[in-house]
Design an enzyme around this catalytic site. Structure first.
Site, PDB file in Angstrom:
ATOM      1  N   ASN A   1       0.880  -1.171   0.000  1.00 55.08           N
ATOM      2  CA  ASN A   1       0.000   0.000   0.000  1.00 55.08           C
ATOM      3  C   ASN A   1       0.910   1.211   0.000  1.00 55.08           C
ATOM      4  OD1 ASN A   1      -1.841   2.005   0.473  1.00 55.08           O
ATOM      5  ND2 ASN A   1      -2.393   1.340   2.546  1.00 55.08           N
ATOM      6  N   TRP A   2       1.070   1.780  -1.171  1.00 53.63           N
ATOM      7  CA  TRP A   2       2.002   2.915  -1.283  1.00 53.63           C
ATOM      8  C   TRP A   2       1.471   4.175  -0.627  1.00 53.63           C
ATOM      9  CZ3 TRP A   2       3.825   2.842  -7.158  1.00 53.63           C
ATOM     10  CH2 TRP A   2       4.503   1.641  -7.406  1.00 53.63           C
TER      11      TRP A   2
ATOM     12  N   HIS B   1      -9.643   1.291   4.553  1.00 58.86           N
ATOM     13  CA  HIS B   1      -8.408   1.538   5.302  1.00 58.86           C
ATOM     14  C   HIS B   1      -8.690   2.534   6.429  1.00 58.86           C
ATOM     15  CE1 HIS B   1      -4.366   2.740   6.359  1.00 58.86           C
ATOM     16  NE2 HIS B   1      -3.962   1.614   5.783  1.00 58.86           N
TER      17      HIS B   1
ATOM     18  N   GLU C   1      -7.107   4.948   7.548  1.00 57.19           N
ATOM     19  CA  GLU C   1      -6.854   6.360   7.221  1.00 57.19           C
ATOM     20  C   GLU C   1      -8.041   6.957   6.473  1.00 57.19           C
ATOM     21  OE1 GLU C   1      -3.059   5.672   5.339  1.00 57.19           O
ATOM     22  OE2 GLU C   1      -2.243   5.103   7.289  1.00 57.19           O
TER      23      GLU C   1
ATOM     24  N   GLY D   1       2.181   2.338  10.755  1.00 53.92           N
ATOM     25  CA  GLY D   1       3.160   3.411  10.618  1.00 53.92           C
ATOM     26  C   GLY D   1       3.820   3.818  11.924  1.00 53.92           C
TER      27      GLY D   1
ATOM     28  N   SER E   1       3.036  -2.022  10.439  1.00 47.72           N
ATOM     29  CA  SER E   1       4.475  -2.125  10.692  1.00 47.72           C
ATOM     30  C   SER E   1       5.046  -3.518  10.418  1.00 47.72           C
ATOM     31  CB  SER E   1       4.808  -1.662  12.116  1.00 47.72           C
ATOM     32  OG  SER E   1       4.428  -0.296  12.282  1.00 47.72           O
TER      33      SER E   1
ATOM     34  N   GLY F   1       2.638  -1.125   4.258  1.00 49.12           N
ATOM     35  CA  GLY F   1       2.739   0.291   3.916  1.00 49.12           C
ATOM     36  C   GLY F   1       4.184   0.685   3.681  1.00 49.12           C
ATOM     37  N   GLY F   2       4.808   1.255   4.717  1.00 49.42           N
ATOM     38  CA  GLY F   2       6.171   1.785   4.600  1.00 49.42           C
ATOM     39  C   GLY F   2       7.156   0.857   3.899  1.00 49.42           C
TER      40      GLY F   2
HETATM   41  P1  PGA Z   1       2.585   0.316   7.630  1.00 51.75           P
HETATM   42  O1  PGA Z   1       1.135   0.533   6.961  1.00 51.75           O
HETATM   43  O2  PGA Z   1       3.103  -0.994   7.082  1.00 51.75           O
HETATM   44  O3  PGA Z   1       3.389   1.493   7.165  1.00 51.75           O
HETATM   45  O4  PGA Z   1       2.375   0.262   9.089  1.00 51.75           O
HETATM   46  C1  PGA Z   1       0.263  -0.538   6.771  1.00 51.75           C
HETATM   47  C2  PGA Z   1      -1.013  -0.044   6.153  1.00 51.75           C
HETATM   48  O5  PGA Z   1      -1.489   1.033   6.547  1.00 51.75           O
HETATM   49  O6  PGA Z   1      -1.586  -0.698   5.264  1.00 51.75           O
END
Ligand code: PGA
Length: 251
Positions: free
Chosen positions: A9-10, A96, A98, A174, A214, A235-236
């Protein structure tokens, strides 16, 4: 049998040129590899068509990170499920945390999005997960149950069979804090039991449930070793081809 999936997930990262460079690099490192999981990259909308034509889509499957809750028309700035599908994308990340937190996506809105995604032959990667305060109050089970009931348990068993779930504890996204393998296994098994209650054991056994929050090359193997953890939403660590490949190699 259910699929194992590692999905990137960029988020809102990478210009078109940078995104294409990352996708091409990943395509090159995977060219000679035979991953033991399906590989998905979730890019911003504007990258979808270019990434889908730059990579071998039998090896790298492309996902959007959102789609509209309306079919078409006067919704300035929105991108419909049909438009996403027309780029060559196969998946769409929906729900998601967010999007729920910053863009007011309610259970009802997400229900519409999931239905439109399915109607356009996109596979939703549907995210659920609790906030830090909810985990501290030991409410994680009721939170994920309400999220499923609110947006996807209205689907038929056949429709539900096309979706992928992603459990993402918000406190782990994150933050560098990861759920322990035992915490992940416990709630993934609970989520699978909810699916079994609703749709029966066979559908539940065939549902892919990803862990997100994470996840990185250092912890992916331990997380994925759990029987109910079928991969990750990353994500990251999906923003560097080498890290993402190392997570894929955890399978
Ligand atoms: P992260 O994000 O790996 O940076 O914690 C995961 C996500 O939000 O899908």
């Amino acid at each position: 049998m259910r699929k194992n999936i590692v999905a990137g997930n960029w988020k809102m990262n990478k210009t078109l040129q940078e995104g294409l460079a990352l996708a091409t690099e990943l395509n090159d490192v995977l060219a000679s590899a035979t991953p033991n999981c399906e590989v998905v990259v979730g890019t911003p909308f504007i990258h979808l068509a270019s990434v889908a034509s730059a990579v071998d889509t039998s090896k790298i499957h492309v996902a959007a990170q959102n789609c509209a809750d309306k079919v078409s028309g006067a919704y300035t700035g929105e991108v419909s499920a049909a438009m996403v599908k027309s780029t060559g994308a196969e998946y769409v990340i929906l729900g998601h945390s967010e999007r729920r937190a910053y863009y007011g996506e309610t259970y009802e809105i997400l229900k519409e999005k999931v239905q439109l995604a399915l109607a356009n032959n996109l596979k939703p990667i549907f995210c659920i997960g609790e906030l830090k305060e909810e985990r501290e109050a030991n409410k994680q089970n009721e939170v994920v149950k309400a999220q499923l009931e609110g947006s996807v348990f209205n689907l038929s068993a056949e429709e539900f069979g096309k979706i992928v779930l992603a459990y993402e504890p918000v406190w782990a996204i994150g933050t560098g804090l990861t759920a322990t393998p035992a915490q992940a296994q416990e709630i993934h098994a609970y989520i699978r039991s909810l699916v079994a209650e609703k749709y029966g054991k066979e559908v539940a056994e065939n549902t892919t449930i990803l862990y997100g929050g994470s996840c990185n090359p250092g912890n992916a193997k331990e997380l994925f070793a759990n029987p109910d953890v079928d991969g990750g939403l990353i994500g990251g660590a999906s923003l560097k081809a080498a890290d993402f490949k190392a997570i894929i190699d955890a399978f």
